[in-house]
Motif scaffolding. Structure first.
Motif, PDB file in Angstrom:
ATOM      1  N   ASP A   1       0.813  -1.212   0.000  1.00  0.00           N
ATOM      2  CA  ASP A   1       0.000   0.000   0.000  1.00  0.00           C
ATOM      3  C   ASP A   1       0.850   1.267   0.000  1.00  0.00           C
ATOM      4  O   ASP A   1       0.330   2.372   0.050  1.00  0.00           O
ATOM      5  CB  ASP A   1      -0.927   0.015   1.219  1.00  0.00           C
ATOM      6  N   SER A   2       2.161   1.104  -0.022  1.00  0.00           N
ATOM      7  CA  SER A   2       3.031   2.276   0.002  1.00  0.00           C
ATOM      8  C   SER A   2       3.144   2.914  -1.369  1.00  0.00           C
ATOM      9  O   SER A   2       3.477   4.088  -1.484  1.00  0.00           O
ATOM     10  CB  SER A   2       4.442   1.879   0.448  1.00  0.00           C
TER      11      SER A   2
ATOM     12  N   SER B   1       0.703   8.512  -1.806  1.00  0.00           N
ATOM     13  CA  SER B   1       0.073   9.796  -1.471  1.00  0.00           C
ATOM     14  C   SER B   1       0.144  10.794  -2.636  1.00  0.00           C
ATOM     15  O   SER B   1      -0.720  11.645  -2.772  1.00  0.00           O
ATOM     16  CB  SER B   1       0.719  10.409  -0.227  1.00  0.00           C
TER      17      SER B   1
ATOM     18  N   SER C   1      -0.303  13.195  -8.631  1.00  0.00           N
ATOM     19  CA  SER C   1       0.752  14.001  -9.259  1.00  0.00           C
ATOM     20  C   SER C   1       1.594  13.134 -10.185  1.00  0.00           C
ATOM     21  O   SER C   1       2.020  13.572 -11.257  1.00  0.00           O
ATOM     22  CB  SER C   1       1.658  14.638  -8.198  1.00  0.00           C
TER      23      SER C   1
ATOM     24  N   ASP D   1       1.196  22.565 -10.760  1.00  0.00           N
ATOM     25  CA  ASP D   1       2.156  21.508 -11.066  1.00  0.00           C
ATOM     26  C   ASP D   1       3.584  21.904 -10.701  1.00  0.00           C
ATOM     27  O   ASP D   1       4.537  21.249 -11.099  1.00  0.00           O
ATOM     28  CB  ASP D   1       2.109  21.167 -12.564  1.00  0.00           C
ATOM     29  N   PHE D   2       3.694  23.001  -9.960  1.00  0.00           N
ATOM     30  CA  PHE D   2       5.030  23.453  -9.574  1.00  0.00           C
ATOM     31  C   PHE D   2       5.771  22.359  -8.814  1.00  0.00           C
ATOM     32  O   PHE D   2       6.965  22.176  -8.966  1.00  0.00           O
ATOM     33  CB  PHE D   2       4.928  24.716  -8.732  1.00  0.00           C
ATOM     34  N   ARG D   3       5.036  21.639  -7.991  1.00  0.00           N
ATOM     35  CA  ARG D   3       5.646  20.507  -7.297  1.00  0.00           C
ATOM     36  C   ARG D   3       4.553  19.488  -6.987  1.00  0.00           C
ATOM     37  O   ARG D   3       3.371  19.824  -7.045  1.00  0.00           O
ATOM     38  CB  ARG D   3       6.351  20.960  -6.020  1.00  0.00           C
ATOM     39  N   PRO D   4       4.948  18.269  -6.667  1.00  0.00           N
ATOM     40  CA  PRO D   4       3.928  17.250  -6.410  1.00  0.00           C
ATOM     41  C   PRO D   4       3.104  17.587  -5.168  1.00  0.00           C
ATOM     42  O   PRO D   4       3.547  18.330  -4.292  1.00  0.00           O
ATOM     43  CB  PRO D   4       4.744  15.982  -6.157  1.00  0.00           C
ATOM     44  N   THR D   5       1.916  17.029  -5.120  1.00  0.00           N
ATOM     45  CA  THR D   5       1.056  17.191  -3.954  1.00  0.00           C
ATOM     46  C   THR D   5       0.794  15.819  -3.346  1.00  0.00           C
ATOM     47  O   THR D   5       0.485  14.875  -4.074  1.00  0.00           O
ATOM     48  CB  THR D   5      -0.296  17.807  -4.381  1.00  0.00           C
ATOM     49  N   ARG D   6       0.943  15.745  -2.039  1.00  0.00           N
ATOM     50  CA  ARG D   6       0.655  14.484  -1.346  1.00  0.00           C
ATOM     51  C   ARG D   6      -0.690  14.617  -0.645  1.00  0.00           C
ATOM     52  O   ARG D   6      -0.938  15.612   0.050  1.00  0.00           O
ATOM     53  CB  ARG D   6       1.756  14.165  -0.331  1.00  0.00           C
ATOM     54  N   LEU D   7      -1.522  13.636  -0.842  1.00  0.00           N
ATOM     55  CA  LEU D   7      -2.853  13.676  -0.233  1.00  0.00           C
ATOM     56  C   LEU D   7      -2.958  12.609   0.852  1.00  0.00           C
ATOM     57  O   LEU D   7      -2.464  11.493   0.681  1.00  0.00           O
ATOM     58  CB  LEU D   7      -3.924  13.430  -1.304  1.00  0.00           C
TER      59      LEU D   7
ATOM     60  N   ARG E   1     -10.251  12.852   0.396  1.00  0.00           N
ATOM     61  CA  ARG E   1     -11.502  12.956  -0.380  1.00  0.00           C
ATOM     62  C   ARG E   1     -12.680  13.248   0.538  1.00  0.00           C
ATOM     63  O   ARG E   1     -13.540  14.064   0.236  1.00  0.00           O
ATOM     64  CB  ARG E   1     -11.754  11.644  -1.134  1.00  0.00           C
TER      65      ARG E   1
ATOM     66  N   TRP F   1       2.493  17.844   1.586  1.00  0.00           N
ATOM     67  CA  TRP F   1       1.189  17.335   2.005  1.00  0.00           C
ATOM     68  C   TRP F   1       0.139  18.446   2.005  1.00  0.00           C
ATOM     69  O   TRP F   1       0.425  19.579   2.352  1.00  0.00           O
ATOM     70  CB  TRP F   1       1.254  16.779   3.427  1.00  0.00           C
TER      71      TRP F   1
ATOM     72  N   GLU G   1       3.868   5.647   3.919  1.00  0.00           N
ATOM     73  CA  GLU G   1       2.784   5.551   2.940  1.00  0.00           C
ATOM     74  C   GLU G   1       1.938   4.301   3.135  1.00  0.00           C
ATOM     75  O   GLU G   1       0.836   4.214   2.606  1.00  0.00           O
ATOM     76  CB  GLU G   1       3.383   5.525   1.527  1.00  0.00           C
ATOM     77  N   GLN G   2       2.491   3.320   3.838  1.00  0.00           N
ATOM     78  CA  GLN G   2       1.829   2.019   3.910  1.00  0.00           C
ATOM     79  C   GLN G   2       0.557   2.071   4.760  1.00  0.00           C
ATOM     80  O   GLN G   2      -0.399   1.360   4.503  1.00  0.00           O
ATOM     81  CB  GLN G   2       2.811   0.991   4.492  1.00  0.00           C
TER      82      GLN G   2
ATOM     83  N   ALA H   1      -3.104   1.426   3.890  1.00  0.00           N
ATOM     84  CA  ALA H   1      -3.611   2.669   3.305  1.00  0.00           C
ATOM     85  C   ALA H   1      -4.829   2.460   2.421  1.00  0.00           C
ATOM     86  O   ALA H   1      -5.674   3.349   2.295  1.00  0.00           O
ATOM     87  CB  ALA H   1      -2.494   3.353   2.515  1.00  0.00           C
TER      88      ALA H   1
END
Lengths: 189, 990
Positions: free
Chosen positions: A111-112, A172, A176, B594-600, B605, B620, B749-750, B815
């Protein structure tokens, strides 16, 4: 007994896109477990892997494929390889532990990562806009794997066949990451 | 609309190399005037074909200017191309490919181009000499910023921006090759042939759209064919080979470390519209070897009024007639100090153009002059006449010669620029009177052809071929047996002649920046001895052309002034980029969101659907608070979230905290060395707070670590330090203690991880935790952890830890279940009026509880400052242990973390305020510490803070002032315990 049910969702809801010369699809049927080699335990782990999967552990940057669980060992560093395999078991570490016992340290990574398959004869044209490593087919061979960074996102790239690549990046930032690939497709095709 | 327009194109004398393209014309507009040209033209060649001489005004004096060159070195013919969002200023007409519908305007004038109001500057030239703005506008002082500078800025300068966002997109990319060949002229093509036939992976880049370099501008033959035909067939062969990539319209703009080159590929600049594709692509090229075949640039000779439209470089005049079939004038004169200039006269004459005169500074003619041309040997041009274009030249013998184009050649300068990008210094070569590449080339680079000072054709072909053989064998290929293409060397003798004494008149060196011979002499007279100072004082060699046609001549003038030689005078340092690169191309696709990635986060949601307000924390996006209907300020939302959590239960997404999976027989021993406090004996099933120090004894990060088995731990870090802590630990594992059996994996992330806090948190969790697992206070006390299942068998991890100070847990699931778990918790919590809470409420509760966070762990703070000095175990070693004992960090007067409350409870504290004794002056000497974090406490109904003050733990109850000079606040505060809420910790253990 709890009266609630949890529903699994993949980072990109099973995205599938077809373009002229390339397809992009989220891979959702694979588990990923990292196998770290205990200090001094290389031989024991190798013996266990060969006995169970019939392959040798790959060196860094290479992979070994086996028909057992349709699995692929990817050499990620000197003392670590990652095992991609097909399963719908939510406890993939248990599967590995059953097969390899205590010969390695296992961490579930399923899931990572968001996993994407980029396939088709235009795949390298798409990747050269975002992937810094040399993807020349004579240099990055089928089965080769590398850690790299695409559009500032840590990524893993595995060449699965002549024109097909498996790409992994952090869950995450999956949106992107896929945007980076889709934009490359739009720009190139 | 397409139409036949031969009549308009008064200077089109043949098809040149345009061939079939001349069957259909292309329409374009210049300064609102419609004209035609052909595919394969540049804007410059099309303008010349249409007889347009005056195309620009000069930078400072607003002098009329025409097309000067035929390549990227162009100093004069800068135009604004396209319109609106696509408008681009300072575009060189000499490299713009003509397309149907092209629109271009001249720039840097007021009124009309022909009658520029700013041309008055030319009359004022005695006041506008080098460095005039340093000395003319010194008084009165106040006028500089408000009057002089705005006037100067508005009247000088090049093109203007549209001030509309660029409508085009850009991209970047990465290329790899064995051999990069920079330039596809004779040397480059010969090298490419040899290298590719040897099997090497070859990348050929050339800034032109037609490959061949000077072969397309000359009439020389190669391998039994016309030069341009050989170039075309060679390119065709190269294109057919799988190991070659040919990149036309691609400028290599910089040479960087490790064989890396920057390249700008103009993908759609030659089209009317980019069609939604990136206009330009900025490539990073990784090469094993690089062969610079960038050719050479012709230099002029300076003489009085040598800047009039129609005064051009002789080689360029030849390019226009041979490649584009365009003559730059009907009556052309040539002024040269070398053999090459004569070829211009010959080629023009062959096309039927009248040659009025050839003036050579030398005594002996190298070639036969074309019929009808007057020849003056040992002479020079001393002046020109003609208001908007040259009409007449005056020779050194006083003779006046009518002419509408003067082709000038002062010799050729090898394009050494890329050899200097890593501080290489060019060296002087006397026989060609020019600088050639020095010996200290960038690693992996070699130079061939004219760029190396090999100015003649057969030699350039041979050198390209030979260097390619050498370079491919350097990287393991066997050079092909093929021979270098056969050709002849043309005569190229040159004399060192730089400028004609212009008396009172001005003789231009740098056309782009309006720098004259006099300016160089003046700058020397005023004491500028270094060539670098000269450049900055006079602006010579600046702007888009970077002095490609002016530098060496200016050095010659300076050398004359100082009595030194040119090599003794030296050159300025060439830096990237070789030619201009649009900022848009440097930015690539990194624009807007798109200047840099986004972490959600896993709950993103859901939070978005609730109308959460998000905040960026690193990459984030975290929910900051969740507004509800009727709430008009953020405080209302945050207060409600805090109150409801402390009263019943709240849920916060804490997935962003770093999670590190630690396994191994020595994992406990490893943690014992990483953390300042003891971890070796942490029991399985327990969590412990941990503080880690840097090597220098300063606090690095804190968090909790849970033990799930003898060999398995899971650490949490702060969100901000997730990566740096992991890196720190990997360094320690691999380099400090490689003998320990320990392995690390990031698990951030896991798992989706949620804090469930508040007196009803246990009740809520009991609704989803499977019955096999007891989580009552006895079975699962404060600081317990366990691997459990929830919702009928889903694996989860449960931690009894609290950042809020309440009875609280953190629950983690894979996740993939994160979104679902958040929704389930909200549903199951309805009976307790559960609230989601964001980072603001999280912050309020941790400040109320007195927990340190990023504001406190600011890289200056020690465990002692945090009141955790005793945590640093002296029974073991750990990173930072020794250096934390440094005496300066352990005085009796160090700052300590304590709480602060305003004496007047209606006052709002501010972080960043400094503590000053009551009655003392707010000065640095009286500074006792600072407020690091503040919040409004809904529980205490006042603003509270935590911060560092000298000897704080001994001063509880004392009053000081919190002075915030930035915000103009001076508030009396009382020093309290940092634990504003539940100081005994009864809630979290309940």
């Amino acid at each position: 007994m709890a009266n609630y049910t949890l529903t699994a969702s993949s980072p990109l809801a099973g995205l599938q896109q077809e373009y002229q010369g390339v397809t992009l699809a989220e891979v959702t049927n694979k588990a990923l477990v990292s196998i770290s080699v205990p200090l001094g335990g290389e031989t024991a782990l190798q013996t266990a892997v060969t006995a169970t999967y019939g392959v040798t552990l790959p060196v860094t940057g290479k992979s070994s494929k086996t028909s057992v669980d349709n699995a692929l060992f990817a050499g990620m560093s000197r003392d670590q390889c990652w095992l991609f395999f097909e399963t719908d078991n939510i406890r993939p570490v248990n599967i590995i532990t059953e097969k390899l016992g205590a010969s390695g340290y296992y961490t579930d990574q399923s899931d990572s990562w968001v996993m994407l398959s980029l396939a088709g004869e235009k795949s390298r044209d798409v990747l050269e806009r975002i992937c810094p490593i040399n993807l020349d087919p004579d240099v990055f061979l089928i089965g080769d794997v590398a850690r790299t960074s695409m559009e500032h996102m840590g990524s893993i790239i595995l060449r699965e066949s002549e024109h097909n690549y498996l790409l992994c990046s952090a869950r995450s930032s999956a949106n992107s990451f896929v945007h980076a690939i889709e934009l490359s497709i739009k720009n190139v095709i | 609309m397409k139409m036949t327009s031969q009549i308009q194109q008064v200077n089109r004398v043949s098809q040149g190399l345009l061939n079939n393209n001349t069957e259909q014309s292309l329409s374009f507009e210049f300064n609102g005037k419609s004209m035609t040209g052909y595919a394969g033209d540049t804007l410059a060649s099309a303008l010349l074909a249409n007889g347009e001489k005056l195309v620009a005004r000069s930078f400072k004096y607003h002098r009329p200017r025409g097309i000067f060159s035929a390549g990227s070195e162009e100093p004069n013919a800068l135009v604004e191309l396209r319109k609106g969002a696509y408008q681009e200023p300072n575009t060189r007409a000499t490299i713009i490919e003509l397309f149907d519908g092209l629109e271009a305007k001249s720039q840097n004038y007021r009124g009309s181009l022909k009658y520029d109001l700013m041309a008055i500057n030319d009359r004022l030239s005695p006041f506008l000499s080098a460095g005039f703005y340093y000395k003319t506008f010194m008084w009165p002082k106040a006028f500089w910023e408000k009057l002089y500078e705005p006037i100067i800025r508005s009247s000088a300068g090049l093109g203007r921006l549209s001030a509309i966002e660029d409508g085009d997109s850009y991209d970047k990319g990465f290329l790899h090759c064995d051999l990069l060949i920079i330039g596809a002229g004779p040397a480059g093509l010969a090298a490419a042939l040899q290298a590719s036939r040897s099997g090497a992976k070859v990348l050929v880049a050339d800034e032109d759209f037609l490959l061949g370099g000077r072969l397309n501008a000359e009439n020389h033959g190669v391998a039994g064919a016309a030069g341009h035909e050989w170039a075309a067939s060679t390119v065709a062969e190269l294109n057919s080979l799988p190991n070659v990539r040919i990149m036309p319209r691609t400028s290599i703009y910089g040479s960087f470390d490790h064989g890396i080159y920057g390249a700008l590929e103009r993908k759609t600049d030659h089209l009317a519209s980019s069609g939604g594709k990136p206009r330009q692509v900025l490539w990073r090229i990784y090469s094993k070897q690089a062969l610079l075949c960038a050719g050479s640039t012709e230099r002029p000779i300076a003489f009085a009024n040598n800047d009039r439209p129609g005064v051009m470089l002789a080689g360029s005049v030849r390019t226009y007639v041979n490649r584009y079939g365009v003559t730059a004038g009907q009556k052309v004169a040539v002024f040269t100090n070398n053999d090459d200039g004569w070829r211009t006269a010959v080629d023009l004459s062959d096309k039927g153009v009248e040659i009025s005169a050839i003036i050579d500074t030398r005594d002996k003619a190298p070639l036969a002059a074309p019929k009808g041309a007057a020849v003056m040997m040992g002479g020079s041009v001393i002046n020109t006449a003609g208001r908007h274009g040259i009409r007449e030249i005056t020779l050194s013998n006083g003779q006046k010669v009518p002419t509408d184009c003067l082709a000038v050649s002062g010799g050729w300068n090898p394009n050494v620029h890329l050899t200097c990008h890593q501080r290489g210094k060019p060296e002087w070569q006397d026989d060609i009177s020019a600088f050639v590449p020095g010996h200290a080339l960038p690693v992996g680079m070699q130079v061939a052809g004219a760029a190396n000072g090999t100015l003649t054709l057969a030699s350039a072909l041979a050198e390209g071929h030979a260097k390619a053989s050498e370079m491919v064998s350097n990287i393991g290929y066997t050079p092909s047996n093929s021979l270098a293409p056969d050709s002849n060397d043309e005569s190229c003798a040159v004399s060192a002649f730089w400028y004609v004494d212009s008396g009172k008149d001005r003789a231009w060196l740098d056309l782009q920046n309006d720098v004259t011979v006099k300016d160089i002499k003046l700058s020397h007279q005023e004491g500028f001895r270094s060539v670098e100072h000269l450049k900055r004082y006079t602006t010579l060699g600046m702007a888009t052309d970077q002095g490609k046609t002016s530098n060496v001549n200016a050095l010659a003038v300076m050398a004359d002034c100082t009595g030194k030689t040119i090599p003794e005078t030296g050159t300025t340092i060439f830096r990237p980029p070789y030619t201009p690169v649009a900022i848009g191309a440097l930015a690539g696709r990194a624009r807007g969101k798109d200047f840099r990635p986004t972490r959600l986060t896993p709950s993103h949601r859901w939070a978005e659907a609730q109308g959460a307000v998000f905040v960026e924390t690193g990459m984030w996006l975290r929910a900051q608070w969740f507004p509800q209907a009727g709430e008009t300020t953020w405080r209302e939302s945050v207060d409600r979230e805090v109150i409801q959590t402390r009263k019943s239960v709240g849920i916060c997404d804490v997935t962003t905290l770093g999670k590190i999976d630690i396994q191994g027989r020595d994992a406990a021993a490893f943690l014992n060395k990483i953390y300042a406090n003891a971890f070796a004996k942490l029991p399985v099933g327990k969590v412990r707070y941990g503080l880690m120090l840097r090597e220098d004894g300063i606090a690095m990060d804190d968090g909790t670590t849970a033990r799930f088995s003898d060999t398995h731990f899971v650490m949490t870090t702060t969100t901000a330090n997730a990566v740096s802590v992991f890196r720190h630990m990997e360094f320690a594992r691999q380099c400090l203690w490689p003998d320990l059996d320990v392995q690390l994996l990031s698990a951030t992330e896991q798992f989706a991880q949620y804090a469930v806090a508040g007196p009803n948190s246990r009740k809520l969790l009991q609704k989803i935790v499977d019955a096999d697992y007891a989580i009552d206070n006895e079975s699962f006390p404060f600081m317990a952890c366990a691997e459990i299942t929830v919702c009928n068998g889903i694996p989860a991890r449960l931690f009894r830890i609290s950042f809020s100070g309440e009875l609280a847990y953190e629950i983690a699931v894979p996740a993939r279940y994160g979104d679902s778990l958040f929704r389930v918790l909200m549903e199951a919590g309805q009976e307790y009026d559960v609230v989601p809470y964001g980072t603001e409420a999280l912050g309020v509760m941790r400040i109320e509880k007195g927990h340190a966070a990023g504001n406190e762990l600011n890289g200056q703070i020690t465990a002692q400052n945090l009141g955790m000095g005793r945590l640093v175990s002296k029974k073991k070693d750990c990173i930072g242990n020794k250096l934390s004992e440094r005496s300066a960090l352990n005085t009796d007067n160090i700052v300590e973390l304590v709480g602060f409350r305003p004496v007047d409870v209606t006052e709002m504290l501010s972080s960043g305020a400094h503590f000053i004794a009551i009655g003392a002056e707010a000065s640095t000497e009286n500074d006792q510490g600072w407020m690091s974090s503040v919040c409004y406490s809904p529980e205490l109904k006042m603003s509270v803070g935590i911060g560092f003050i000298q000897n704080g733990s001994q001063r509880l109850g004392e009053k000081v002032r919190a002075v915030d000079l930035v915000r103009g606040k001076d508030i009396e505060v009382e020093i309290t315990s940092a634990h504003h809420v539940d100081p005994e910790g009864e809630r979290l253990r309940g």
